[in-house]
Motif scaffolding. Structure first.
Motif, mmCIF file in Angstrom:
data_model
loop_
_atom_site.group_PDB
_atom_site.id
_atom_site.type_symbol
_atom_site.label_atom_id
_atom_site.label_comp_id
_atom_site.label_asym_id
_atom_site.label_seq_id
_atom_site.Cartn_x
_atom_site.Cartn_y
_atom_site.Cartn_z
ATOM 1 N N ASP A 162 0.954 -1.386 0.093
ATOM 2 C CA ASP A 162 -0.149 -0.309 -0.288
ATOM 3 C C ASP A 162 0.600 0.781 0.284
ATOM 4 O OD1 ASP A 162 -2.264 -1.291 0.269
ATOM 5 O OD2 ASP A 162 -2.243 -1.310 2.241
ATOM 6 N N GLY A 163 2.227 1.259 0.410
ATOM 7 C CA GLY A 163 2.993 2.608 -0.172
ATOM 8 C C GLY A 163 3.710 2.594 -1.374
ATOM 9 N N GLN A 164 5.464 3.161 -1.195
ATOM 10 C CA GLN A 164 5.406 3.595 -1.757
ATOM 11 C C GLN A 164 7.312 2.719 -1.726
ATOM 12 O OE1 GLN A 164 5.570 6.227 -5.097
ATOM 13 N NE2 GLN A 164 6.176 4.873 -5.561
ATOM 14 N N ASN A 224 4.870 4.864 3.200
ATOM 15 C CA ASN A 224 3.791 5.905 2.710
ATOM 16 C C ASN A 224 3.628 6.687 1.618
ATOM 17 O OD1 ASN A 224 4.890 8.407 3.731
ATOM 18 N ND2 ASN A 224 2.878 7.752 5.988
ATOM 19 N N ASP A 226 8.793 9.642 2.881
ATOM 20 C CA ASP A 226 9.284 8.573 4.009
ATOM 21 C C ASP A 226 9.643 7.778 3.174
ATOM 22 O OD1 ASP A 226 8.572 7.662 6.450
ATOM 23 O OD2 ASP A 226 6.813 6.467 5.383
#
Length: 574
Positions: A453-455, A475, A479
């Motif tokens: 769900d993030g990067q 996120n 981050d």
């Protein structure tokens, strides 16, 4: 010490005008303007203007919109006589402009003056004689009756000579020189005798010029004198009351404004207030004062710099940098509080309401001045001015806390080096402080990838000159980059993040993004390690917002690293 003034100087008494009206009036229309730059102004110069400069000044005055221009004192010198002839014979006078010449009330001077005007389409002949008691008693040795006769004889001669030259439309102007020091009843007697001798009518008005030849009282006294004359003159509908204020007390502009409220209709002066002694009334200031009160002055000062430079060339006089409306520094704020107020005023100034920017009584753009000169930075400056210059010149809109921080950087620089900082110098200092922090970490490249769900990020950097490939997930890109640095022992917290679009014209390039990242050392790193704890800003500029953001983060870390001692990161070869 100065001598006791009470025993040496007399105070002029107030005028007996209990029901004066001028204090409750306002100026609602401009006066007729008459420029005396080529006569009174020219007489005051160290080196009077030559023909080229006089002609250039004359053309500029016509271009500004003056319809009455005093061009010479033709009986005073061959140069002035020849200039009048050159204007007429060279057909240099626009059809809607009346030239004016000055003469004393003496027969041979009047004849010479009228000779200079031969062939003019229209002309104002301005004749004068002094009327005050010191002149009557000490200079001329004349009685009141003899002074009146001098004026009337001069007017009759001018009328006779004018009748012999019907091809010219003649206007008479008469000045009781030293009017403000003349008894009002006698000034009235002389002026009434003059208008009678000329045969003034509503269709052939006489200009009665009531000068402050020397300022001898406060401006309100002059206004009272003008209102008294306005009320008591014979043939008032056949008279134009004109003002010729000098500036001996430094109040010529105020005197002119109050006298216009008192009934005057015309003002004589010089563009920037030069003239005999302390000068004539400043017509630029007077006209633009009207403009800032919502009254169109009828003179075009929309390119005030061009007017100023032409004046300086022709007169060889400098314009003071703080001269109202036109000086090089009048729209310049060095004070930090002024800069902050001006910046905020520009930010909220709507286009459909009255001008209301703090500290600026006029919109600089109205007189052709650019906004880049409004705020300048020296040791007195503050965050508002610095922020304004970076925003207007380079499209960089700093967060407020960064404005506060960077103003301290600029202040230290100016304190060390002195002088004034240009926008370019401020940008160079900003870049060196927040953008070009190449040590110990230098950015090379980055690649983003999706991670749940993030990067995720793979970040190529040089640390102390050694290439590293760091990886992290989070996120978002920032981050993820924070976690990537943690992998090599660089602990950092992001306290704030902002991004701005820069103007496409900034530095002449295409539209770019500017990012600001505020960082602090992670828990356990900072003051306890012997360094300085706190927040540190970094900035980044790039066409790609992510690249700009990563650059800002790295620059913030570099600034933090230079202030906080941290453990040397584990070297990891790329």
């Amino acid at each position: 010490m100065l001598p006791n003034p009470a025993t040496k100087y007399r105070s002029f008494p107030p005028v007996d005008l209990a029901d004066r009206q001028w204090p409750s009036r306002r100026i609602t229309q401009p006066p007729t303007w008459m420029s005396t730059d080529l006569r009174d102004g020219n007489q005051s110069l160290f080196e009077p203007m030559n023909v080229e400069r006089k002609m250039r000044m004359f053309r500029m005055l016509c271009g500004i919109g003056f319809k009455e221009i005093e061009v010479a004192f033709p009986s005073a010198s061959q140069t002035d006589f020849d200039f009048v002839r050159g204007l007429i014979e060279g057909n240099h006078i626009p059809d809607d402009v009346r030239i004016e010449v000055l003469t004393q009330a003496r027969e041979h001077l009047i004849r010479r003056t009228m000779e200079s005007l031969k062939g003019a389409r229209q002309a104002i002949v301005h004749v004068y004689n002094a009327t005050s008691k010191p002149f009557r008693d000490t200079v001329f040795g004349m009685s009141r009756a003899e002074v009146v006769d001098m004026a009337v004889s001069a007017v009759r001669l001018i009328r006779q000579l004018a009748a012999a030259a019907p091809e010219t439309e003649w206007t008479l102007e008469y000045s009781p020189e030293t009017f403000t020091a003349t008894e009002l009843d006698f000034a009235l007697e002389v002026c009434n005798a003059v208008t009678e001798a000329w045969g003034a009518t509503p269709g052939d008005k006489v200009i009665l010029n009531l000068p402050t030849t020397v300022e001898v009282a406060t401006p309100n006294i002059y206004a009272d004198q003008i209102e008294w004359m306005h009320r008591h003159l014979d043939r008032r509908d056949s008279v134009i009351i004109s003002l010729h204020p000098h500036n001996d007390r430094g109040t010529a502009v105020a005197a002119a404004e109050l006298a216009l409220m008192a009934g005057a209709e015309r003002v004589e002066g010089c563009l920037f207030g030069n003239g005999e002694r302390t000068g004539n009334v400043d017509l630029v200031t007077l006209a633009l004062n009207l403009y800032t009160q919502g009254v169109a002055p009828g003179l075009d000062f929309s390119d005030i710099n061009a007017v100023a430079r032409t004046f300086e060339h022709c007169s060889q006089l400098p314009i003071h940098p703080r001269h109202p409306y036109v000086g090089d520094l009048v729209f310049t704020a060095f004070s930090g509080s002024h800069q902050d107020a001006i910046k905020k005023g520009f930010a909220v100034e709507p286009t459909d309401t009255f001008w209301n920017v703090p500290y600026l009584p006029i919109d600089p753009a109205d007189v052709g001045r650019s906004y880049d000169s409004v705020i300048r930075v020296n040791s007195q400056s503050g965050k508002g001015g610095i922020a304004y210059l970076l925003e207007t010149e380079y499209g960089v809109v700093m967060p407020r806390r960064l404005q506060v921080e960077f103003s301290g950087v600029v202040q230290q620089h100016v304190d060390r080096h002195g002088g004034e900082m240009s926008a370019a110098a401020i940008w160079q200092l900003f870049s060196a402080t927040y953008l070009d922090t190449a040590a110990p970490i230098h950015y090379r490249e980055h690649h983003l990838f999706e991670h749940g769900d993030g990067q995720g990020i793979r970040l190529g950097v040089d640390i102390d000159g050694v290439p590293h490939l760091l990886s992290g997930v989070g996120n978002g890109p920032i981050d993820a980059a924070v976690h990537a640095f943690q992998s090599v022992g660089i602990g950092v917290q992001v306290r704030s993040y902002e991004e701005r679009a820069m103007s496409p014209s900034a530095e002449g390039g295409n539209a770019r993004a500017c990012a600001f990242v505020e960082v602090a050392a992670a828990a356990g790193v900072g003051a306890s390690a012997g360094g300085r704890a706190g927040e540190f800003y970094g900035a980044g500029v790039d066409a790609n917002i992510v690249t700009a953001s990563i650059g800002a983060l790295i620059n913030g870390i570099n600034r933090m690293q230079s202030s906080v001692q941290v453990a040397t990161p584990q070297k990891q070869a790329a």
